[in-house]
Scaffold this motif. Structure first.
Motif, mmCIF file in Angstrom:
data_model
loop_
_atom_site.group_PDB
_atom_site.id
_atom_site.type_symbol
_atom_site.label_atom_id
_atom_site.label_comp_id
_atom_site.label_asym_id
_atom_site.label_seq_id
_atom_site.Cartn_x
_atom_site.Cartn_y
_atom_site.Cartn_z
ATOM 1 N N ILE A 127 -2.108 -6.595 8.188
ATOM 2 C CA ILE A 127 -2.724 -6.628 6.865
ATOM 3 C C ILE A 127 -3.613 -5.399 6.659
ATOM 4 O O ILE A 127 -4.090 -4.801 7.612
ATOM 5 C CB ILE A 127 -3.577 -7.909 6.652
ATOM 6 N N ALA A 128 -3.772 -5.054 5.399
ATOM 7 C CA ALA A 128 -4.693 -3.968 5.032
ATOM 8 C C ALA A 128 -5.430 -4.419 3.788
ATOM 9 O O ALA A 128 -4.811 -4.947 2.859
ATOM 10 C CB ALA A 128 -3.923 -2.676 4.767
ATOM 11 N N GLN A 155 -3.729 0.991 -1.283
ATOM 12 C CA GLN A 155 -3.499 0.904 0.161
ATOM 13 C C GLN A 155 -3.770 -0.445 0.771
ATOM 14 O O GLN A 155 -4.569 -0.577 1.697
ATOM 15 C CB GLN A 155 -4.321 1.985 0.868
ATOM 16 N N GLY A 156 -3.066 -1.436 0.223
ATOM 17 C CA GLY A 156 -3.193 -2.769 0.791
ATOM 18 C C GLY A 156 -1.864 -3.298 1.290
ATOM 19 O O GLY A 156 -0.807 -2.729 1.046
ATOM 20 N N HIS A 157 -1.927 -4.396 2.014
ATOM 21 C CA HIS A 157 -0.753 -5.075 2.519
ATOM 22 C C HIS A 157 -1.159 -6.504 2.848
ATOM 23 O O HIS A 157 -2.265 -6.706 3.348
ATOM 24 C CB HIS A 157 -0.211 -4.363 3.770
ATOM 25 N N LEU A 188 2.137 1.081 2.670
ATOM 26 C CA LEU A 188 1.070 0.317 2.019
ATOM 27 C C LEU A 188 1.333 0.287 0.508
ATOM 28 O O LEU A 188 1.986 1.171 -0.037
ATOM 29 C CB LEU A 188 -0.288 0.962 2.295
ATOM 30 N N PHE A 189 0.788 -0.743 -0.135
ATOM 31 C CA PHE A 189 1.003 -0.909 -1.572
ATOM 32 C C PHE A 189 -0.199 -0.423 -2.376
ATOM 33 O O PHE A 189 -1.348 -0.523 -1.914
ATOM 34 C CB PHE A 189 1.238 -2.386 -1.902
ATOM 35 N N SER A 190 0.094 0.087 -3.581
ATOM 36 C CA SER A 190 -0.956 0.369 -4.552
ATOM 37 C C SER A 190 -0.564 -0.328 -5.830
ATOM 38 O O SER A 190 0.628 -0.549 -6.089
ATOM 39 C CB SER A 190 -1.104 1.864 -4.790
ATOM 40 N N ILE A 191 -1.565 -0.668 -6.633
ATOM 41 C CA ILE A 191 -1.282 -1.394 -7.866
ATOM 42 C C ILE A 191 -2.184 -0.872 -8.974
ATOM 43 O O ILE A 191 -3.321 -0.473 -8.710
ATOM 44 C CB ILE A 191 -1.458 -2.921 -7.655
#
Ligand code: NAG
Ligand code: NAG
Ligand code: NAG
Ligand code: NAG
Ligand code: NAG
Ligand code: NAG
Ligand code: NAG
Ligand code: NAG
Ligand code: NAG
Length: 303
Positions: A127-128, A155-157, A188-191
């Protein structure tokens, strides 16, 4: 005899396969345990302990008392350390690609062959934490057209669920354009999401908050407040007209009151109290029609 050993090992495999779930932070350390519950008396120097990933690539091997590097896969070299106290392998600098299952095997080496004493399966998730959502205001504010806001979190997960805006007291979720992207290197994801806001006449204070929802939590941005810094031209003129009218009426009233005869009491004082109320209510337009008869009837007396 050979068959008996085979059955024995199989039974051991089934009865001693322990399964563990663990979680690690991106760029942090994962702990892959291998708790040795059998025959506590056997020392490390009599055993072979090693970890494998899903593709059977070896992360680490402890061979009869010493570290053995030749079977370790290149991608894990220098990334692991073994904790002898609780038989845990530490995997450092964890990446999203490291998610998956790992097997630890403990083998005993009799003079010939080897016996698996224990197998531990660890399911690793990574996780991030997303960065705190941040609202940005598009700089071009052109009078009545309102404003455009964007909100981003980086930059999450794992993958986030949604992002939206909340406005003042409303529970409605606003936002025109939610976009989720994934970094092709870090995974990693950005939104982000955006919102076009117009200022409805009469609303002079507005608080906007941006909310990010993931599987496990909700994170809010710092609230952004709007006050009447961006009045529409129309409202602006309404204000000026209203205050000029109020000022004129007050002047007239002053003249009336000053020249008032003692035997004409009630009506002008009514007018005065009404005006006071109206001027308190900031931007309300004054109903001239209602006042005109009173002013007209008062005027002759003033002369
Ligand atoms: C990873 O961690 C190291 C230190 O633990 C830090 O210096 C580095 O900036 C981190 N990298 C990222 C991408 O977070
Ligand atoms: C451990 O092994 C020693 C000898 O190596 C023995 O004396 C002792 O009883 C054993 N303990 C257990 C719990 O098996
Ligand atoms: C093993 O021990 C170390 C400290 O010696 C500790 O930090 C780690 O959390 C332990 N791991 C497990 C799985 O108990
Ligand atoms: C991630 O967020 C959680 C919950 O807010 C917090 O407890 C944890 O310390 C954070 N971890 C990192 C590495 O930022
Ligand atoms: C503001 O408007 C000008 C021209 O209309 C444009 O060139 C500029 O990129 C805009 N700036 C922003 C931040 O939208
Ligand atoms: C806001 O965005 C809309 C389109 O989504 C655009 O028509 C409008 O000009 C923008 N307003 C400002 C102030 O940037
Ligand atoms: C929002 O709610 C608060 C308290 O519930 C209230 O005092 C305030 O007037 C409300 N604001 C608007 C714009 O409705
Ligand atoms: C990541 O994407 C960029 C552009 O979107 C591209 O140039 C780059 O080659 C990609 N890298 C990988 C490792 O796919
Ligand atoms: C925004 O307004 C709220 C009340 O509506 C207040 O609690 C908060 O401190 C304000 N924030 C800023 C940055 O002015």
């Amino acid at each position: 005899m050979g068959l008996a050993i085979l059955i024995f090992v199989t039974v051991l495999l089934i009865s001693d396969a322990v399964s563990v779930e663990t979680q690690a932070y991106f760029n942090g350390t994962a702990y892959l345990p291998c708790p040795f519950t059998k025959a506590q008396n056997i020392s490390l120097s009599e055993l072979v302990v090693f970890w494998q990933d899903q593709q059977k690539l070896v992360l680490y091997e402890h061979y009869l008392g010493t570290e053995k590097l030749d079977s370790v896969n290149a991608k894990y070299l220098g990334r692991t350390s073994f904790d002898r106290n609780n038989w845990t392998l530490r995997l450092h600098n964890v990446q999203i690609k490291d998610m998956g299952s790992y097997d630890c095997f403990i083998q005993k080496k009799p003079p010939t062959g080897s016996i698996i004493l224990q197998q531990t399966l660890t399911e690793l998730s990574v996780i991030a934490n997303f960065s705190e959502p941040e609202i940005k205001l598009a700089q071009n504010v052109t009078g009545n057209s309102g404003i455009n806001l964007t909100c981003t979190s980086k930059q999450g997960h794992p993958k986030p669920k949604k992002m939206y805006f909340l406005i003042t007291n409303s529970t409605n979720e606003y936002g025109d354009n939610m976009q989720i992207s994934q970094d092709n290197v870090t995974e990693l994801f950005s939104i982000s999401n955006s919102l076009s806001l117009s200022f409805p006449d009469g609303v002079w204070h507005m608080t906007v908050v941006c909310v990010l929802e993931t599987e496990s939590m909700k994170i809010s941005s710092k609230p952004l407040n709007f006050t009447q810094e961006f009045p529409s031209p129309q409202t602006y003129w309404k204000e000026i007209t209203a205050s000029v009218t109020v000022a004129l009426l007050l002047v007239m009233l002053l003249i009336i009151v000053c020249h008032k005869k003692p035997n004409q009491p009630s009506r002008p004082s009514n007018t005065a109290s009404k005006l006071e109320r109206d001027s308190n209510a900031d931007r309300e337009t004054i109903n001239l029609k209602e006042l005109e008869p009173q002013i007209a009837s008062a005027k002759p007396n003033a002369e």
